[in-house]
Write an enzyme that holds these catalytic residues in place. Structure first.
Site, PDB file in Angstrom:
ATOM      1  N   LYS A  36       7.209   0.366   4.115  1.00 45.63           N
ATOM      2  CA  LYS A  36       6.230   1.647   4.170  1.00 45.63           C
ATOM      3  C   LYS A  36       4.813   0.864   4.536  1.00 45.63           C
ATOM      4  O   LYS A  36       4.324  -0.062   4.511  1.00 45.63           O
ATOM      5  CB  LYS A  36       6.264   2.271   2.768  1.00 45.63           C
ATOM      6  CG  LYS A  36       5.745   1.475   1.782  1.00 45.63           C
ATOM      7  CD  LYS A  36       5.839   1.958   0.092  1.00 45.63           C
ATOM      8  CE  LYS A  36       5.498   1.273  -0.826  1.00 45.63           C
ATOM      9  NZ  LYS A  36       5.755   1.920  -2.131  1.00 45.63           N
ATOM     10  N   TYR A 267     -28.199  -4.645   4.461  1.00 46.62           N
ATOM     11  CA  TYR A 267     -28.588  -3.455   3.959  1.00 46.62           C
ATOM     12  C   TYR A 267     -29.050  -3.639   2.640  1.00 46.62           C
ATOM     13  O   TYR A 267     -28.388  -4.302   1.657  1.00 46.62           O
ATOM     14  CB  TYR A 267     -27.516  -2.540   3.877  1.00 46.62           C
ATOM     15  CG  TYR A 267     -27.275  -1.800   5.443  1.00 46.62           C
ATOM     16  CD1 TYR A 267     -28.042  -1.479   6.261  1.00 46.62           C
ATOM     17  CD2 TYR A 267     -25.974  -1.860   5.680  1.00 46.62           C
ATOM     18  CE1 TYR A 267     -27.756  -0.930   7.311  1.00 46.62           C
ATOM     19  CE2 TYR A 267     -25.578  -1.343   6.909  1.00 46.62           C
ATOM     20  CZ  TYR A 267     -26.450  -1.049   7.927  1.00 46.62           C
ATOM     21  OH  TYR A 267     -26.313  -0.364   9.073  1.00 46.62           O
TER      22      TYR A 267
HETATM   23  C1  LIG Z   1       6.563   0.762  -2.684  1.00 45.75           C
HETATM   24  C2  LIG Z   1       7.699   0.874  -3.672  1.00 45.75           C
HETATM   25  C3  LIG Z   1       8.518  -0.290  -3.854  1.00 45.75           C
HETATM   26  C4  LIG Z   1       8.130  -1.758  -3.437  1.00 45.75           C
HETATM   27  O1  LIG Z   1       7.130  -2.140  -4.519  1.00 45.75           O
HETATM   28  P1  LIG Z   1       6.591  -3.665  -4.783  1.00 45.75           P
HETATM   29  O2  LIG Z   1       6.054  -3.933  -5.987  1.00 45.75           O
HETATM   30  O3  LIG Z   1       5.946  -3.863  -3.548  1.00 45.75           O
HETATM   31  O4  LIG Z   1       7.814  -4.703  -4.625  1.00 45.75           O
HETATM   32  C5  LIG Z   1       9.729   0.022  -4.357  1.00 45.75           C
HETATM   33  N1  LIG Z   1      10.141   1.161  -4.686  1.00 45.75           N
HETATM   34  C6  LIG Z   1       9.451   2.325  -4.567  1.00 45.75           C
HETATM   35  C7  LIG Z   1       9.924   3.565  -4.924  1.00 45.75           C
HETATM   36  C8  LIG Z   1       8.214   1.944  -3.936  1.00 45.75           C
HETATM   37  O5  LIG Z   1       7.358   3.203  -3.856  1.00 45.75           O
END
Ligand SMILES: *Cc1c(COP(=O)(O)O)cnc(C)c1O
Length: 374
Positions: A36, A267
């Site tokens: 994702k 800045y």
């Molecule tokens: C993002 C996510 C993961 C992965 O989590 P990590 O801590 O990065 O391993 C797994 N399951 C769900 C439902 C997520 O949203």
């Protein structure tokens, strides 16, 4: 080959190494690699391909558009998408063979309604029911489970859906809290089975649970941050977990200046030189995901030595005072990478910005060129 001005170098061999290492630590569970949010800033398509090459069983994304982008790139591996807007059209996902995470009765009805041909010749919707076992985010509440399970069973009998999985997500609030979620998850899986459902995949653990809560592994672990070579724990480095950081963020130095003592820098002049010194300019700023909150704190590695950002991080650039050391235009400033090579870790930037390593890599913006080494 000349390197891009701003570069996030992605080491695909580290992706493969991390998957193999996590797989052996969590076997016999199957592995889902979570890609994702552009694979946490690393590039969804390239990471997904490397993950599939490394024998990953599943890919995980948030929504249907992320899932379809994988299919458009020719990736045919099983994909699960689990967080949907109210207007999501599930028909293209079903046609593309994408598994859908469902978090409410209404969503189950929308998914089922998107299956218009139940002759058995067209695809049915492959669904994973997402349960809220205590995290308090998306997922079917315990009080709604009986109704959802009963309806899912009916829709299965009509040939519209197949409940392939049941899953939930841990809060990582502590061992007792995690085990309480494991207990609730098992009770709800039993309830689903009693309602006639036969999910082949029960899954609960992300990277942290997969490594520290063996009872949460079940049939599949959903691995994100660990695949990117970063630790989900604040008390353990990635090296201690046998993981290699995948992203190295650097930029070329675009200006070098000798300035007198008492010169204000960036800045607000929150930094002033205390002697005649050399300032170098790095063309990365908060528009590129470099947190402004890390002004005067973030570490930067230049020609073998680590310095701090001097003064405010601006939208497009920041300055580093390198004192009496030398650098020339075109030298590289490395913000983070694999600390085994001497450079700072993404975790050092997380500490400097009061955040977590996930946010540091995920927010790296589109002006930064991703390059891939295999
Ligand atoms: C993002 C996510 C993961 C992965 O989590 P990590 O801590 O990065 O391993 C797994 N399951 C769900 C439902 C997520 O949203």
């Amino acid at each position: 080959m000349t390197r891009p001005t701003r570069e996030a170098r992605i080491d695909l061999s580290a992706i493969r190494h991390n998957i193999a290492s996590l797989r052996s630590a969590t076997a016999p569970a199957r592995v889902m690699v979570v890609v994702k949010a552009g694979a946490y800033g690393h590039g969804a398509i390239e990471v997904a391909r490397a993950a599939v090459d490394a024998g990953t069983d599943w890919l995980g994304v948030v929504d249907v558009s992320e899932a379809l982008a994988l299919r458009d790139a020719g990736i045919t591996a099983p994909v699960l998408a689990w967080l949907h807007g109210t207007e999501t059209d599930f028909a293209p996902a079903i046609a593309a063979g994408i598994d859908i995470g469902v978090s409410s009765l209404g969503q189950l009805e929308s998914v089922a309604a998107a299956v218009t041909d139940t002759s058995g010749n067209a695809p049915f919707a492959s669904v994973h029911l997402k349960l809220d076992t205590g995290l308090g985010r998306n997922g079917i509440e315990e009080s709604q489970c009986a109704a959802v399970f009963a309806r899912a069973y009916e829709l299965e009998r009509e040939g519209r859906v197949r409940i392939r999985g049941i899953f939930s997500h841990l809060a990582n609030a502590g061992e007792d809290e995690d085990l309480e979620q494991v207990r609730r998850f098992e009770a709800l899986v039993d309830q689903a089975t009693a309602a006639g459902l036969t999910p082949e995949l029960r899954h609960l653990a992300a990277t942290a649970g997969a490594l520290r809560v063996p009872s949460s592994r079940y049939d599949l672990v959903r691995l994100g941050i660990g695949v990117y070579g970063l630790s989900p724990f604040d008390d353990t480095t990635s090296a201690a977990l046998g993981l290699r950081p995948v992203m190295e963020l650097s930029a070329e130095i675009v200006s070098v200046k000798r300035v007198p003592a008492g010169s204000g820098v960036s800045y607000g002049f929150t930094y002033r030189t205390d002697a005649e010194t050399t300032l170098v300019l790095v063309p990365l700023g908060y528009a590129d995901g470099i947190p402004r909150h890390a002004s005067s704190r973030g570490p930067v590695f230049i020609n073998g030595k680590t310095y701090r950002v001097s003064g405010r991080i601006a939208m497009d650039q920041f300055v580093v005072d390198i004192g009496q050391d030398t650098a020339v235009v075109g030298d590289r400033a490395v913000l983070f990478g694999d600390p085994a090579t001497g450079v700072p870790a993404a975790d050092d930037w997380a500490t400097a910005a009061d955040t977590i390593n996930y946010e540091i890599v995920t927010r790296i913006g589109p002006r930064v060129t991703r390059t891939y080494t295999s």
